[in-house]
Structures are given as structure tokens and as C-alpha cells.
Design an enzyme around this catalytic site. Structure first.
Site, PDB file in Angstrom:
ATOM      1  NE  ARG A 106      -2.712   3.275   1.353  1.00 39.66           N
ATOM      2  CZ  ARG A 106      -3.133   2.089   0.901  1.00 39.66           C
ATOM      3  NH1 ARG A 106      -3.599   1.192   1.750  1.00 39.66           N
ATOM      4  NH2 ARG A 106      -3.088   1.800  -0.364  1.00 39.66           N
ATOM      5  N   GLY A 164       6.224  -2.229   3.596  1.00 38.22           N
ATOM      6  CA  GLY A 164       5.785  -2.578   4.942  1.00 38.22           C
ATOM      7  C   GLY A 164       6.176  -4.002   5.308  1.00 38.22           C
ATOM      8  N   GLY A 201       0.835  -1.208   0.000  1.00 41.43           N
ATOM      9  CA  GLY A 201       0.000   0.000   0.000  1.00 41.43           C
ATOM     10  C   GLY A 201       0.864   1.250   0.000  1.00 41.43           C
ATOM     11  N   GLY A 236       4.834  -7.132   4.789  1.00 46.20           N
ATOM     12  CA  GLY A 236       4.861  -8.181   3.758  1.00 46.20           C
ATOM     13  C   GLY A 236       6.053  -7.969   2.834  1.00 46.20           C
ATOM     14  NE  ARG A 290     -26.782   9.800   9.865  1.00 40.40           N
ATOM     15  CZ  ARG A 290     -27.924   9.679  10.517  1.00 40.40           C
ATOM     16  NH1 ARG A 290     -28.049   8.754  11.476  1.00 40.40           N
ATOM     17  NH2 ARG A 290     -28.959  10.447  10.248  1.00 40.40           N
ATOM     18  CG  ASP A 311      -1.156  -0.172   8.884  1.00 41.54           C
ATOM     19  OD1 ASP A 311      -1.977   0.755   8.785  1.00 41.54           O
ATOM     20  OD2 ASP A 311      -1.246  -1.236   8.244  1.00 41.54           O
TER      21      ASP A 311
HETATM   22  O1  F6P Z   1      -0.997  -1.436   5.268  1.00 39.01           O
HETATM   23  C1  F6P Z   1      -1.542  -0.190   5.064  1.00 39.01           C
HETATM   24  C2  F6P Z   1      -3.028  -0.266   4.902  1.00 39.01           C
HETATM   25  O2  F6P Z   1      -3.470   1.034   4.610  1.00 39.01           O
HETATM   26  C3  F6P Z   1      -3.797  -0.852   6.070  1.00 39.01           C
HETATM   27  O3  F6P Z   1      -3.992   0.039   7.124  1.00 39.01           O
HETATM   28  C4  F6P Z   1      -5.076  -1.283   5.412  1.00 39.01           C
HETATM   29  O4  F6P Z   1      -5.677  -2.322   6.112  1.00 39.01           O
HETATM   30  C5  F6P Z   1      -4.619  -1.739   4.059  1.00 39.01           C
HETATM   31  O5  F6P Z   1      -3.410  -1.075   3.798  1.00 39.01           O
HETATM   32  C6  F6P Z   1      -5.593  -1.468   2.930  1.00 39.01           C
HETATM   33  O6  F6P Z   1      -5.089  -2.008   1.766  1.00 39.01           O
HETATM   34  P1  F6P Z   1      -5.577  -1.705   0.284  1.00 39.01           P
HETATM   35  O7  F6P Z   1      -4.977  -0.401  -0.140  1.00 39.01           O
HETATM   36  O8  F6P Z   1      -5.026  -2.832  -0.503  1.00 39.01           O
HETATM   37  O9  F6P Z   1      -7.061  -1.623   0.322  1.00 39.01           O
END
Ligand code: F6P
Length: 355
Positions: free
Chosen positions: A282, A109, A10, A111, A273, A134
Site C-alpha cells: 500500500r 473504499g 486505508g 466503508g 516459510r 482491493d
Molecule cells: O482495504 C484495504 C486493506 O489494505 C485491506 O486489503 C486490508 O485487509 C486492510 O486494508 C488492512 O487495514 P489496516 O491498514 O487498518 O491494517
């Protein structure tokens, strides 16, 4: 010397700032340096997609969000699986050679770091750089991207506060973080959330509803509940991932956030809500903190290259930029300790953690 760079997993703010810091310092410190940009993370290494980069490619990118190299998710658990007749590991090794690389900078990250270690074990010269909103990479106090995401999530909480107050509602905000709750914890403290739900502290719906009710009894007729994406209740916490997903499907509540919002309404009748900022946290330009961190990390990676120090990942420890051997950090998740000082801080100011 030929140096490859890739960004994997990500995206997050600060990737380009790190690439820039590394490249500028590489050109300064490494003789006859050539930089190769590998396209879309490990995908580009597997399929031989790369391009020669030039010093001007690294100008004007300090403030740019995302990654100029592109990224993709290539799950570690599938790295050794042959798919479409492609042996990914063998391809990565042979493309590294074909590209003429002497080493490879890998920005990613958890992985991504697992695969970086695998490549290091296979004999490639790799250096990891810890990116993720994260903040869950073992061995570093902080990852780049995290503090920008905290700023954005805090802004979300601030904005939700005013509308929650006007309408006398309970607003349940879901913040990214599937395994670790750092982003939720920091932004909740910064945004003055009332109830904070982290993956590390399984919640009890009754306790959450009680906390909302207690606030109402004191005349506070709105509440802000911030829930990490990976939160789970006490029963769910005992289940395996697949069983948990099945249970949620049966209940028709896929996320903890949905369950909490519905539960509060059913138990105490408050109007609720759900707000999911999702990938917004991000996106966009890195904060000044992350620009500094990313530049420091990138420059440090260039110093490691100059020293031919490979098989490591850059880290920040007690305000000093340093590195860890990949085998000591790759694949180890840095969870929020349940007795972390920030949690005690929250409890001391009356924040509920739903437990
Ligand atoms: O690892 C970063 C992250 O933003 C996590 O917080 C979130 O669970 C995941 O990536 C979401 O991934 P994607 O962009 O593949 O939906």
C-alpha cells in the site's frame, strides 16, 4: 464555490494524484473556487478539523504515496452510535455548514462510500472517488491504488521465487485482501504463482498439499503459494466471522497462511516459510497506470462539480470514466466471480486454486 476534500480508510498509492487532478481541474473549471482540506478523513469532519488550501498545495504531489490530508478508519457501523457525547452525523452536517462547503469530495473504499451515501441522504452534496488496493468497489472496473499494489505484490512474488528455488522450499506469501481476492489473483498470474488461494474459493488443505507434491513429482522442488489475507478453508467458510476467529484461536493458527504453511509441512514434509509483505503493497509512489487513472478520476470529479452533479461516485466502465449513483454502489462488495476469466486463465496454465 467552496469544495471540501477528504481521504478516508486505508491509504493507497494514487490518493494525492487524485486530489491533485481534482484540484487543478476545479481551479480551471469552477468560478471562485476555494478548496478546504479536511484532516484525517471523517474524523476531521466530525471534529471540525480542516484548513484552507491553495493552488501550490497541489503541486509536486502527483508521485507522492499516502495522502497529504491524512486518513483514519471511522467504521460505518459506528457512525450512528453516540460516543463521548458526540453525535457524529450531526457534527458532520454542522461542520460542513460551518466550513461553508458547497460540496465534498470523498476519496475512499467500501466503508467510506457507505458513509458518503449516508451524508448524501442527509442532504450534503457529496461525490465519491473509488480508492482501494482491493479493487472491490461495485460499479467500477478498477479502483485507483489497485494496479500499483499489483505491481508491488508481483515484485514480492518474483523475489520470493528466486529464494524458493535456491532453497527448494515452499514459500507461502500472504497478500492483503480481506474480502476480495483481486490483488492476489492479478499478482499471482503476473508472478507465475503455483497455488493461489482466494477468499472466494474456500480451500482444501489436502488439495494444496497434493498440488505441491505433484510439482515435486515432476521435478519441481519448490512451490509458490499465494494466499489472500481473507482466505478460508471449506469448513471455515460455513462459519460466521466470530466463530471462525474462535476456531482459529483454538487451533493456534490465526491466519490461513500460517495454517497452509504448517499443513503442507505436516502432510508432505516440505520445508515451508511464510512471507507477509502487508502494508508494503500500500506504500510508496503510484505506478504510471494509477497516476493516469487518478488524474482522470480527479478531473472527472471536477466536471461533476461544475455540473452540480452530486450523490454519485466516479467509476471506470469499459475504459470510459463515468459515475454511478451512490445508492447503486455504496456498500456492495465486488467479489471475484468464481468463473472469472482470470481464474480460468490460471487453471488453463496449471495453476491450482486449492479447491
Ligand atoms: O482495504 C484495504 C486493506 O489494505 C485491506 O486489503 C486490508 O485487509 C486492510 O486494508 C488492512 O487495514 P489496516 O491498514 O487498518 O491494517
Amino acid at each position: 464555490m467552496k469544495i471540501g476534500i477528504l481521504t478516508s480508510g486505508g491509504d493507497c498509492p494514487g490518493l494525492n494524484a487524485t486530489i491533485r487532478g481534482a484540484a487543478k481541474a476545479i481551479y480551471e473549471q469552477v468560478d471562485n473556487a476555494q478548496i478546504v482540506g479536511i484532516v484525517d478523513g471523517y474524523h476531521g469532519l466530525i471534529h471540525g478539523e480542516s484548513h484552507k488550501m491553495h493552488p501550490e498545495d497541489f503541486s509536486g504531489i502527483l508521485t507522492r504515496g499516502g495522502t497529504i490530508l491524512g486518513t483514519s478508519r471511522q467504521p460505518y457501523k459506528k457512525m450512528r452510535v453516540i460516543e463521548d457525547n458526540i453525535d457524529k452525523i450531526e457534527n458532520m452536517k454542522s461542520n460542513y455548514k460551518k466550513m461553508g462547503l458547497d460540496c465534498l469530495l470523498i476519496l475512499g473504499g467500501n466503508g467510506t462510500h457507505k458513509t458518503a451515501k449516508l451524508l448524501s441522504d442527509e442532504g450534503l452534496n457529496v461525490i465519491g472517488l473509488p480508492k482501494t488496493i482491493d479493487n472491490d468497489i461495485w460499479g467500477t472496473d478498477v479502483t485507483f491504488g489497485f494496479h500499483t499494489a499489483v505491481d508491488i505484490a508481483t515484485d514480492v512474488i518474483d523475489r520470493i521465487h528466486t529464494t524458493a528455488c535456491s532453497h527448494k522450499r515452499v514459500m507461502v506469501i500472504e497478500i492483503m485482501g480481506n474480502k476480495a481476492g483481486w490483488l492476489t489473483l492479478y499478482s499471482s498470474i503476473a508472478g507465475g504463482a503455483d497455488i493461489v488461494v482466494l477468499p472466494e474459493i474456500p480451500f482444501d488443505l489436502d488439495k494444496i498439499a497434493n498440488s505441491v507434491q505433484k510439482r515435486a513429482d515432476k521435478g519441481k522442488n519448490f512451490s509458490i503459494v499465494v494466499v489472500a489475507e481473507g482466505a478460508m478453508d471449506k469448513k471455515e467458510a460455513k462459519l460466521k466471522k466470530k466463530e471462525r476467529a474462535k476456531l482459529r484461536e483454538e487451533r493456534g493458527e490465526i491466519t490461513a497462511t500460517a495454517r497452509i504453511a504448517k499443513g503442507i509441512n505436516e502432510k508432505i514434509g516440505f520445508d515451508t516459510r511464510v512471507v507477509v509483505p502487508g502494508h508494503i503493497v500500500r506504500g510508496g509512489s503510484p505506478s504510471s497506470y494509477d497516476r493516469v487513472l487518478a488524474t482522470q478520476f480527479g478531473v472527472y470529479a471536477a466536471e461533476l462539480i461544475a455540473k452540480r452533479c452530486y450523490g454519485v461516485s466516479v467509476a471506470m466502465k469499459n475504459n470510459i470514466v463515468t459515475h454511478n449513483p451512490l445508492e447503486e454502489v455504496a456498500g456492495i462488495t465486488k467479489f471475484v466471480p468464481v468463473d472469472h476469466q482470470m481464474i480460468r486463465t490460471g487453471r488453463m496454465i496449471g495453476m491450482s486454486f486449492g479447491d
